[in-house]
Design an enzyme around this catalytic site. Structure first.
Site, mmCIF file in Angstrom:
data_model
loop_
_atom_site.group_PDB
_atom_site.id
_atom_site.type_symbol
_atom_site.label_atom_id
_atom_site.label_comp_id
_atom_site.label_asym_id
_atom_site.label_seq_id
_atom_site.Cartn_x
_atom_site.Cartn_y
_atom_site.Cartn_z
ATOM 1 N N ARG A 1 -113.638 36.949 22.349
ATOM 2 C CA ARG A 1 -112.219 37.071 21.983
ATOM 3 C C ARG A 1 -111.912 38.432 21.377
ATOM 4 N NH1 ARG A 1 -108.548 32.363 22.654
ATOM 5 N NH2 ARG A 1 -109.945 30.805 23.522
ATOM 6 N N ASN B 1 -116.146 32.724 26.074
ATOM 7 C CA ASN B 1 -115.088 32.581 25.060
ATOM 8 C C ASN B 1 -115.092 33.773 24.097
ATOM 9 O OD1 ASN B 1 -112.870 31.114 23.886
ATOM 10 N ND2 ASN B 1 -114.226 30.482 22.206
ATOM 11 N N SER C 1 -106.096 25.396 26.274
ATOM 12 C CA SER C 1 -106.852 26.581 25.889
ATOM 13 C C SER C 1 -107.481 27.243 27.110
ATOM 14 C CB SER C 1 -107.949 26.180 24.900
ATOM 15 O OG SER C 1 -107.360 25.574 23.778
ATOM 16 N N ARG D 1 -114.259 26.604 19.294
ATOM 17 C CA ARG D 1 -113.853 25.425 18.527
ATOM 18 C C ARG D 1 -114.813 24.271 18.813
ATOM 19 N NH1 ARG D 1 -110.086 23.098 20.371
ATOM 20 N NH2 ARG D 1 -109.545 24.388 22.158
ATOM 21 N N ARG E 1 -104.983 23.501 34.465
ATOM 22 C CA ARG E 1 -105.893 24.098 35.438
ATOM 23 C C ARG E 1 -106.355 22.991 36.358
ATOM 24 N NH1 ARG E 1 -109.504 28.730 35.096
ATOM 25 N NH2 ARG E 1 -108.530 29.380 33.149
ATOM 26 N N TYR F 1 -116.111 30.652 13.412
ATOM 27 C CA TYR F 1 -115.466 31.111 14.650
ATOM 28 C C TYR F 1 -114.029 30.628 14.813
ATOM 29 C CZ TYR F 1 -115.707 33.274 19.251
ATOM 30 O OH TYR F 1 -115.525 34.123 20.324
ATOM 31 N N ASP G 1 -99.419 31.777 21.628
ATOM 32 C CA ASP G 1 -100.247 30.573 21.424
ATOM 33 C C ASP G 1 -99.527 29.422 20.736
ATOM 34 O OD1 ASP G 1 -102.977 29.581 21.899
ATOM 35 O OD2 ASP G 1 -103.144 29.451 19.721
ATOM 36 N N LYS H 1 -104.874 26.846 14.363
ATOM 37 C CA LYS H 1 -104.810 25.481 14.892
ATOM 38 C C LYS H 1 -104.687 24.445 13.772
ATOM 39 C CE LYS H 1 -105.564 27.274 18.888
ATOM 40 N NZ LYS H 1 -104.649 27.292 19.996
ATOM 41 N N CYS I 1 -106.048 28.681 29.615
ATOM 42 C CA CYS I 1 -105.368 28.351 30.873
ATOM 43 C C CYS I 1 -104.156 29.241 31.135
ATOM 44 C CB CYS I 1 -104.984 26.883 30.902
ATOM 45 S SG CYS I 1 -106.424 25.806 31.057
ATOM 46 N N HIS J 1 -98.373 23.997 21.062
ATOM 47 C CA HIS J 1 -99.361 24.951 21.583
ATOM 48 C C HIS J 1 -98.715 25.692 22.757
ATOM 49 C CE1 HIS J 1 -103.746 25.515 23.261
ATOM 50 N NE2 HIS J 1 -103.371 26.539 22.538
ATOM 51 N N LYS K 1 -101.911 31.235 28.712
ATOM 52 C CA LYS K 1 -100.759 31.519 27.847
ATOM 53 C C LYS K 1 -100.640 33.006 27.528
ATOM 54 C CE LYS K 1 -101.882 28.561 24.703
ATOM 55 N NZ LYS K 1 -103.061 28.098 25.471
HETATM 56 P P1 GTP Z 1 -106.189 30.241 24.465
HETATM 57 O O1 GTP Z 1 -106.150 31.519 23.702
HETATM 58 O O2 GTP Z 1 -107.547 29.618 24.480
HETATM 59 O O3 GTP Z 1 -105.161 29.265 24.034
HETATM 60 O O4 GTP Z 1 -105.991 30.619 26.039
HETATM 61 P P2 GTP Z 1 -104.683 31.044 26.886
HETATM 62 O O5 GTP Z 1 -103.943 29.833 27.327
HETATM 63 O O6 GTP Z 1 -103.924 32.086 26.170
HETATM 64 O O7 GTP Z 1 -105.364 31.655 28.216
HETATM 65 P P3 GTP Z 1 -105.465 33.176 28.706
HETATM 66 O O8 GTP Z 1 -104.123 33.758 29.041
HETATM 67 O O9 GTP Z 1 -106.290 33.931 27.750
HETATM 68 O O10 GTP Z 1 -106.255 33.000 30.085
HETATM 69 C C1 GTP Z 1 -107.528 32.405 30.141
HETATM 70 C C2 GTP Z 1 -108.239 32.792 31.410
HETATM 71 O O11 GTP Z 1 -107.469 32.407 32.545
HETATM 72 C C3 GTP Z 1 -108.470 34.302 31.525
HETATM 73 O O12 GTP Z 1 -109.757 34.548 32.016
HETATM 74 C C4 GTP Z 1 -107.421 34.743 32.515
HETATM 75 O O13 GTP Z 1 -107.816 35.872 33.252
HETATM 76 C C5 GTP Z 1 -107.233 33.517 33.400
HETATM 77 N N1 GTP Z 1 -105.841 33.451 33.918
HETATM 78 C C6 GTP Z 1 -104.693 33.599 33.224
HETATM 79 N N2 GTP Z 1 -103.598 33.532 34.016
HETATM 80 C C7 GTP Z 1 -104.065 33.339 35.271
HETATM 81 C C8 GTP Z 1 -103.427 33.200 36.545
HETATM 82 O O14 GTP Z 1 -102.214 33.254 36.696
HETATM 83 N N3 GTP Z 1 -104.253 33.006 37.623
HETATM 84 C C9 GTP Z 1 -105.617 32.957 37.499
HETATM 85 N N4 GTP Z 1 -106.344 32.763 38.601
HETATM 86 N N5 GTP Z 1 -106.251 33.093 36.314
HETATM 87 C C10 GTP Z 1 -105.488 33.281 35.211
HETATM 88 C C1 SPV Z 2 -107.559 27.831 21.713
HETATM 89 O O1 SPV Z 2 -108.693 27.349 21.866
HETATM 90 O O2 SPV Z 2 -106.526 27.259 22.148
HETATM 91 C C2 SPV Z 2 -107.398 29.131 21.039
HETATM 92 C C3 SPV Z 2 -108.595 29.751 20.437
HETATM 93 O O3 SPV Z 2 -106.298 29.635 20.957
HETATM 94 S S1 SPV Z 2 -108.941 29.126 18.847
HETATM 95 O O4 SPV Z 2 -108.160 29.873 17.885
HETATM 96 O O5 SPV Z 2 -110.377 29.302 18.591
HETATM 97 O O6 SPV Z 2 -108.579 27.732 18.781
HETATM 98 MN MN MN Z 3 -104.753 28.387 22.136
#
Ligand code: GTP
Ligand code: SPV
Ligand code: MN
Length: 595
Positions: free
Chosen positions: A379, A377, A262, A70, A410, A211, A287, A220, A264, A240, A266
């Site tokens: 995906r 990033n 993002s 993004r 984070r 992307y 998400d 979004k 972090c 979100h 989810k």
């Molecule tokens: P978006 O799709 O961007 O909204 O991201 P998201 O909030 O769904 O994050 P996602 O679960 O994909 O995690 C992002 C990164 O953080 C990945 O590399 C995970 O491995 C890492 N991660 C997720 N949960 C944890 C956790 O509990 N501990 C640690 N150390 N890392 C984590």
């Molecule tokens: C985010 O960045 O929070 C995502 C990926 O879930 S995107 O759809 O590219 O915004």
């Molecule tokens: Mn997201």
């Protein structure tokens, strides 16, 4: 031109856009499997799709190196007054922005097909769902939309002659001259990219990027930025947030919604496999959550999406096994590495690193390479229905009743593993002051701390001061049926820069404490920041974690928090008169508790 569409507004819009963008042809999508396969064929032929030998019906794409996430700097909320967009959004007036973008759109689809994609966010026909029509010149967008939303000709039937829809115009911004060879990932340079929202007209215009959230406009752009404005107007919430159902050994169900910025955590939390015996987690969404007050006065939530657009790096059987099992087939991968035996790979996957691979830029890669094999990033796009722990009620039109709301971020320092808000207003204060280190999900510097209230800084379609007030008002309406609010941080580090908490499946231990709190079965200690678990509060059975780590994880250091106050004050000051009085009061009480 007879496109066989009954909706007059849609016919007029398609005509307008085609006259402006001048595509070679127009194609109305129906959402069928055949259509998906046709698009894939086309993408294999000249769109860079690489079929993966190891995963049935799965393909790898490599984006242009300038188009990997993004672009918040190029994302605009275009309202008549700047004040309405508020201090957390980029603003340009509608007249100026439209003039610029009309200039860019003129002839931008030359040499390409214009796809008209009718989609529903939420189950088709549900009273909560919203209909969008995306016009795009990218077949990659078409196949991704097939997975991420409900694309169907039934949407057009539902629209009928006068039905309302949200127009979402998208172009990659790369017209083709006659005979010109197409790029593998055509897009426009960064300063020509615009991700624009006109909330006063429920209108989305995106230009120049192919992307993720820049291009899949149901996500979004519609389900958060435009929907947040509608939600405020109509008295609901577009957030979100992941949604999950946790079941305890006695069979009692808890529904949890959690907002983390993002990348972090989810997706990981949404389909986590609890490490504590007898507890079960089922995924409802990873998400986005749309939440409305039901007839019984409780807050009900649906996931408006149909798939996961998840972060690949870090995903493995040891961290997120349910995601790995979701990815066995029918998946689109973007910017992952390609192994010599025809599979995808990314940093953090189980097992040994491949001795050789092709990286996301198409270059040879070995473990000695200085660059990552997969973009941070990178995906996957996968159907939610393929998740082994998808909840049987995930498509229930009325949603699930939320018991617990979690905010988080984070933070390598200061913020403890978990604490509970004293009450709704304090919970809103925690959401409003959430800060998090930036990630690769946005183009820009990674790892710097910024305020990301409610994980919505990039996604709130109006003045965030008003958004805070809307949350306070929702609390008033929910009264004693409001979910309890907690704050978590899985990412606190020790002095060696190592994570103190194992995370992932062990996050269930933290969720268990929350469930016991709402059942009145777990104690808590008052601290200036909120209620933290008692010494025996978090179930650590079977977890080998040094007591020192636990102490550090749970520590509330008053001096560190006092040092946060000037930053919070500065953060709040940007909202001026739009900052709710009740949040000012919360800050005052927080300062008083810190002593
Ligand atoms: P978006 O799709 O961007 O909204 O991201 P998201 O909030 O769904 O994050 P996602 O679960 O994909 O995690 C992002 C990164 O953080 C990945 O590399 C995970 O491995 C890492 N991660 C997720 N949960 C944890 C956790 O509990 N501990 C640690 N150390 N890392 C984590
Ligand atoms: C985010 O960045 O929070 C995502 C990926 O879930 S995107 O759809 O590219 O915004
Ligand atoms: Mn997201």
């Amino acid at each position: 031109m007879n496109l066989n569409i009954k909706n007059e507004k849609l016919n007029r819009w398609i005509k307008e856009v085609s006259e402006l963008c001048q595509p070679d042809s127009i194609y109305i999508c129906n959402g069928s499997k055949e259509e998906y396969n046709q698009m894939i064929e086309l993408l294999i032929k000249n769109g860079g799709a690489i079929p993966l030998k190891k995963r049935p019906n799965s393909y790898l794409f490599r984006s242009d190196p300038s188009d990997v996430a993004r672009v918040e700097d190029r994302t605009f909320i275009s309202t008549s007054s700047k004040e309405e967009a508020g201090p957390t959004n980029n603003w340009l007036g509608p007249a100026e922005l439209k003039k610029t973008m009309l200039g860019l759109y003129k002839g931008c689809m030359k040499g390409r097909t214009m796809y008209v994609i009718p989609f529903s966010m939420g189950p088709i026909g549900s009273p909560i769902s919203k209909i969008g029509i995306e016009i795009s010149d990218s077949p990659y967008v078409v196949v991704n939309m097939h997975i991420m939303t409900r694309v169907s000709s039934r949407v057009l039937e539902l629209l009928g002659e006068n039905g309302e829809f949200i127009p979402c115009l998208h172009s990659i911004g790369a017209p083709l001259a006659h005979g010109q060879k197409d790029a593998q990932w055509p897009c426009a340079p960064i300063d020509k990219k615009y991700i624009s929202h006109f909330p006063e007209e429920n209108l989305i215009w995106s230009y120049g990027s192919g992307y993720g959230g820049n291009a899949l406009l149901g996500k979004k752009c519609l389900a958060l930025r435009i929907a947040s404005v509608m939600a405020r107007r109509e008295g609901w919430l577009a957030e979100h947030m992941l949604i999950l159902r946790l079941t305890n050994p006695e069979g009692r169900q808890y529904h949890i919604a959690a907002a983390f910025p993002s990348a972090c955590g989810k997706t990981n939390l949404a389909m986590m496999m609890p490490s504590i015996p007898g507890w079960k987690c089922e995924c409802i969404g990873d998400d986005i959550a749309w939440m409305k007050i039901g007839a019984d006065g409780r807050l009900y939530s649906i996931n408006p999406e149909n798939g996961f657009f998840g972060v690949a790096p870090g995903t493995s059987y040891s961290t997120n096994p349910m995601a790995m099992d979701t990815l066995k087939g029918n998946v689109i991968f973007t910017n992952c590495a390609l192994t010599d035996d025809g599979d995808v790979w990314w940093e953090g996957m189980d097992g040994d690193e491949p001795v050789h691979a092709i990286d996301w830029k198409g270059r040879d890669w070995t473990p000695e390479s200085v660059h990552e094999a997969a973009h941070p990033n990178a995906r996957f796009t996968a159907p939610a229905s393929q998740c082994p722990v998808i909840c049987k009620d995930w498509e229930k039109p009325e949603g699930v009743p939320i018991d617990i709301i979690i905010f988080g971020g984070r933070r390598s320092e200061v913020v403890p593993l978990v604490y509970e808000a004293y009450n709704w207003d304090h919970g809103v204060f925690l959401g409003a002051t959430a800060a998090s280190e930036t990630t690769a999900a946005n183009i820009g510097a990674v790892g710097f701390l910024r305020y990301d209230p409610f994980a919505m800084k990039p996604f709130c379609g109006y003045n965030m001061g008003d958004y805070f007030q809307h949350w306070l008002d929702m609390g008033g309406k929910l009264g004693n049926k409001a979910p309890r609010i907690f704050y978590v941080n899985w990412f606190r580090k020790n002095s060696d820069g190592k994570f103190l908490w194992p995370g992932f499946s062990d996050n269930s231990r933290v969720l268990k404490w929350m469930c016991q709190r709402i059942d009145g079965k777990a104690g808590a200690q008052e601290t200036p920041i909120g209620l933290v678990p008692d010494k025996e509060g978090i179930d650590l059975n079977g977890l080998d974690i040094p007591p020192d780590n636990m102490r550090e994880l749970m520590m509330v250091n008053t001096d560190e928090w006092k040092a946060e106050i000037p930053n919070i004050e500065k953060h709040f000051s940007i909202f001026g008169s739009r900052l709710p009085e009740r949040l000012k009061l919360q800050l005052k009480e927080f300062i008083r508790r810190l002593g």
